[in-house]
Design an enzyme around this catalytic site. Structure first.
Site: not given
Ligand code: APR
Length: 235
Positions: A54, A57, A87, A105, A171
């Site tokens: 993470y 990211r 999401q 999410h 997407g």
């Protein structure tokens, strides 16, 4: 009374900002095993690996900008009631100016206590270190929904979907539940429009229509038309 547009976005929405999707060729799940980085068991087994995943990211997100698709969606707020259900854990919809964004999410720019899920913290930098702890002294975990965890925002999302005059899917491969199940909550008379270059299976939704193409390429012209005509309809 303003028409209501409900947007349901997935990783493809941020692809044109340079962020990887999950299931496309070269996607994140080709590079990482989801069971090593995105499950509670992975966190228990190897919190350092999950934290590194993470952190990487988050670092990429700090270098990314909202793309033309994010901006086109935010512009629609001039004439329509726009509600974004995403999401995605990036903040690109917000940074493009969208004011109603619901993250199914979770959010990459937030972390939380690993023992008290209600202790959530904004995180400015990209790096969370093992020694970064919550006010109770427990390690900080990403404020995201891992596979096998509850999706607490589903009920508010379903409430939004039921108000849609048009439901716009951007997407998402519609592979992950319960998120993808929101399509079954779209009111019977409400059109579903999906923008995606890939092959979507929309056969269960008679009201659905796909426009093949990249969001950043297709959306600006579609949203301009909706703003000019002041009506949400299949383009
Ligand atoms: N514009 C629009 N769509 C695109 C673009 C683009 N530029 N590039 C790729 N796509 C499409 C792909 O064709 C695919 O249908 O985006 C979709 C991405 O699908 P996934 O990678 O499965 O991403 P998503 O649907 O968001 O995954 C859902 O799965 O791993 C979990 O929690 C994670 O939120 C994620 C969830």
């Amino acid at each position: 009374m303003r028409q209501t547009l409900v947007v349901f976005s997935g990783a493809g929405m941020s692809a044109d900002s340079g962020l990887k999707t999950f299931r496309d060729h070269g996607g994140l799940w080709e590079e990482y095993n989801v069971y090593d980085v995105a499950t509670p068991e992975a966190w228990d087994r190897n919190p350092d690996m999950v934290t590194r995943f993470y952190n990487m990211r988050r670092k990429q997100l700090l270098e990314a900008e909202p793309n033309a698709a994010h901006k086109a969606i935010s512009q629609l707020e001039k004439k329509f009631d726009v509600r974004v259900i995403t999401q995605n854990i990036d903040d690109l919809h917000e940074r493009a100016g969208s004011s109603k964004v619901l993250h199914l999410h979770g959010e990459l720019r937030k972390v939380r206590s690993s023992i008290r899920p209600d202790l959530v913290y904004e995180w400015d930098g990209w790096e969370v270190r093992p020694e970064d702890v919550c006010e109770l002294g427990s390690r900080l975990r990403p404020h995201v929904v891992w596979f096998g965890e509850e999706v607490p925002m589903m009920l508010p999302a379903m409430d939004w979907v039921r108000k849609a005059d048009l439901f716009l899917v951007i997407g998402s491969s519609l592979n992950v539940y319960p998120a993808a199940g929101l399509l079954y909550d779209v009111p019977p008379g409400t059109p579903i429009l999906a923008i995606d270059p890939g092959d979507l299976d929309l056969s269960s939704f008679p009201n659905a229509h796909q426009i093949r193409g990249r969001a950043a390429e297709m959306l600006p012209a579609i949203t301009r038309k909706w703003l000019e005509n002041e009506i949400l309809a299949h383009p």
